[in-house]
Design a protein around this motif. Structure first.
Motif, PDB file in Angstrom:
ATOM      1  N   GLU A   1       0.159  13.262 141.878  1.00 22.26           N
ATOM      2  CA  GLU A   1       0.644  14.563 142.341  1.00 22.26           C
ATOM      3  C   GLU A   1      -0.481  15.355 142.966  1.00 22.26           C
ATOM      4  O   GLU A   1      -1.601  15.285 142.485  1.00 22.26           O
ATOM      5  N   PRO A   2      -0.233  16.072 143.998  1.00 26.98           N
ATOM      6  CA  PRO A   2       1.022  16.350 144.701  1.00 26.98           C
ATOM      7  C   PRO A   2       1.317  15.340 145.815  1.00 26.98           C
ATOM      8  O   PRO A   2       2.074  15.636 146.744  1.00 26.98           O
ATOM      9  N   TYR A   3       0.734  14.155 145.742  1.00 27.06           N
ATOM     10  CA  TYR A   3       1.012  13.039 146.643  1.00 27.06           C
ATOM     11  C   TYR A   3       0.608  13.331 148.097  1.00 27.06           C
ATOM     12  O   TYR A   3       1.298  12.969 149.031  1.00 27.06           O
ATOM     13  N   GLY A   4      -0.530  13.970 148.233  1.00 27.14           N
ATOM     14  CA  GLY A   4      -1.085  14.215 149.558  1.00 27.14           C
ATOM     15  C   GLY A   4      -1.955  13.048 149.994  1.00 27.14           C
ATOM     16  O   GLY A   4      -2.103  12.046 149.282  1.00 27.14           O
ATOM     17  N   GLN A   5      -2.596  13.218 151.136  1.00 28.01           N
ATOM     18  CA  GLN A   5      -3.405  12.146 151.720  1.00 28.01           C
ATOM     19  C   GLN A   5      -4.608  11.785 150.849  1.00 28.01           C
ATOM     20  O   GLN A   5      -5.061  10.649 150.853  1.00 28.01           O
ATOM     21  N   LYS A   6      -5.130  12.712 150.074  1.00 28.04           N
ATOM     22  CA  LYS A   6      -6.309  12.435 149.250  1.00 28.04           C
ATOM     23  C   LYS A   6      -5.994  12.466 147.756  1.00 28.04           C
ATOM     24  O   LYS A   6      -6.900  12.520 146.934  1.00 28.04           O
ATOM     25  N   ASP A   7      -4.717  12.433 147.416  1.00 25.98           N
ATOM     26  CA  ASP A   7      -4.301  12.490 146.018  1.00 25.98           C
ATOM     27  C   ASP A   7      -3.972  11.086 145.504  1.00 25.98           C
ATOM     28  O   ASP A   7      -2.816  10.645 145.522  1.00 25.98           O
ATOM     29  N   TYR A   8      -4.992  10.398 145.049  1.00 25.24           N
ATOM     30  CA  TYR A   8      -4.822   9.024 144.571  1.00 25.24           C
ATOM     31  C   TYR A   8      -6.084   8.589 143.837  1.00 25.24           C
ATOM     32  O   TYR A   8      -7.128   9.239 143.917  1.00 25.24           O
ATOM     33  N   THR A   9      -5.956   7.497 143.118  1.00 28.61           N
ATOM     34  CA  THR A   9      -7.129   6.825 142.545  1.00 28.61           C
ATOM     35  C   THR A   9      -7.075   5.370 143.002  1.00 28.61           C
ATOM     36  O   THR A   9      -6.006   4.853 143.346  1.00 28.61           O
ATOM     37  N   ILE A  10      -8.237   4.743 142.972  1.00 24.84           N
ATOM     38  CA  ILE A  10      -8.338   3.339 143.411  1.00 24.84           C
ATOM     39  C   ILE A  10      -8.915   2.515 142.264  1.00 24.84           C
ATOM     40  O   ILE A  10      -9.836   2.951 141.576  1.00 24.84           O
ATOM     41  N   SER A  11      -8.366   1.323 142.092  1.00 20.15           N
ATOM     42  CA  SER A  11      -8.999   0.346 141.203  1.00 20.15           C
ATOM     43  C   SER A  11      -9.077  -0.979 141.934  1.00 20.15           C
ATOM     44  O   SER A  11      -8.327  -1.217 142.871  1.00 20.15           O
ATOM     45  N   LEU A  12     -10.011  -1.788 141.512  1.00 16.90           N
ATOM     46  CA  LEU A  12     -10.236  -3.080 142.160  1.00 16.90           C
ATOM     47  C   LEU A  12      -9.955  -4.207 141.189  1.00 16.90           C
ATOM     48  O   LEU A  12     -10.234  -4.096 139.997  1.00 16.90           O
ATOM     49  N   GLU A  13      -9.421  -5.279 141.709  1.00 10.36           N
ATOM     50  CA  GLU A  13      -9.228  -6.500 140.931  1.00 10.36           C
ATOM     51  C   GLU A  13     -10.038  -7.585 141.650  1.00 10.36           C
ATOM     52  O   GLU A  13      -9.574  -8.159 142.619  1.00 10.36           O
ATOM     53  N   LEU A  14     -11.244  -7.809 141.154  1.00  9.00           N
ATOM     54  CA  LEU A  14     -12.126  -8.792 141.793  1.00  9.00           C
ATOM     55  C   LEU A  14     -11.875 -10.176 141.214  1.00  9.00           C
ATOM     56  O   LEU A  14     -11.752 -10.346 140.006  1.00  9.00           O
ATOM     57  N   SER A  15     -11.813 -11.139 142.087  1.00  9.84           N
ATOM     58  CA  SER A  15     -11.694 -12.537 141.691  1.00  9.84           C
ATOM     59  C   SER A  15     -12.842 -13.277 142.368  1.00  9.84           C
ATOM     60  O   SER A  15     -12.678 -13.890 143.419  1.00  9.84           O
ATOM     61  N   CYS A  16     -14.020 -13.162 141.751  1.00 13.19           N
ATOM     62  CA  CYS A  16     -15.245 -13.701 142.348  1.00 13.19           C
ATOM     63  C   CYS A  16     -15.955 -14.604 141.352  1.00 13.19           C
ATOM     64  O   CYS A  16     -15.870 -14.400 140.149  1.00 13.19           O
ATOM     65  N   GLU A  17     -16.697 -15.573 141.895  1.00  8.06           N
ATOM     66  CA  GLU A  17     -17.453 -16.505 141.049  1.00  8.06           C
ATOM     67  C   GLU A  17     -18.737 -15.880 140.514  1.00  8.06           C
ATOM     68  O   GLU A  17     -19.158 -16.182 139.421  1.00  8.06           O
TER      69      GLU A  17
END
Length: 137
Positions: free
Chosen positions: A120-136
């Motif tokens: 919320e409020p779902y604007g252009q900069k209203d978010y979080t990021i997470s990563l799922e790495l699949s690396c050796e």
């Protein structure tokens, strides 16, 4: 004569102990340097991928949504928008240094994903990021 022999044996043990200690120190030092380099490599990759995710969400995905679609972002609040690197590369350019790092760390581009969680409020900069790495590495 016995004293000289005992003295030579003591010196031999001292020299052997110093050499053994030096070998142990070199191994421990190598382990910490290698481990630190690996951590720095992964942190750098994570930072770079997060920047790619920001660029994708703000400049490509969100900017192409209609007002109705923007209101529907609430549906992605829990599970997020997930995109693997292979598909992401089709939509937005990925810098050469990021590609090189992914290759160096032997990442599976189909399994390495960026997940974006609108909030919320779902604007252009209203978010979080997470990563799922699949690396050796």
């Amino acid at each position: 004569m016995k004293d000289k022999i005992l003295k030579n044996k003591k010196n031999l043990f001292i020299i052997g102990g110093v050499i053994l200690l030096a070998i142990i120190l070199i191994i421990v030092l190598f382990f910490f340097v290698f481990r630190k380099e690996k951590e720095m490599s992964m942190e750098t990759l994570e930072d770079k991928l997060e920047e790619v995710g920001i660029d994708f969400y703000e400049n490509y995905y969100y900017s192409n949504l209609t007002d109705e679609q923007k209101e529907a972002l609430v549906n992605f609040k829990e599970n997020g928008l997930r995109i693997d690197i292979t598909n992401l590369e089709v939509l937005v350019p990925i810098e050469e240094d990021v590609k090189t790092q992914l290759e160096k760390d032997q990442c599976d581009l189909d399994q390495t994903k960026i997940a974006i969680y609108p909030k919320e409020p779902y604007g252009q900069k209203d978010y979080t990021i997470s990563l799922e790495l699949s690396c050796e590495r």
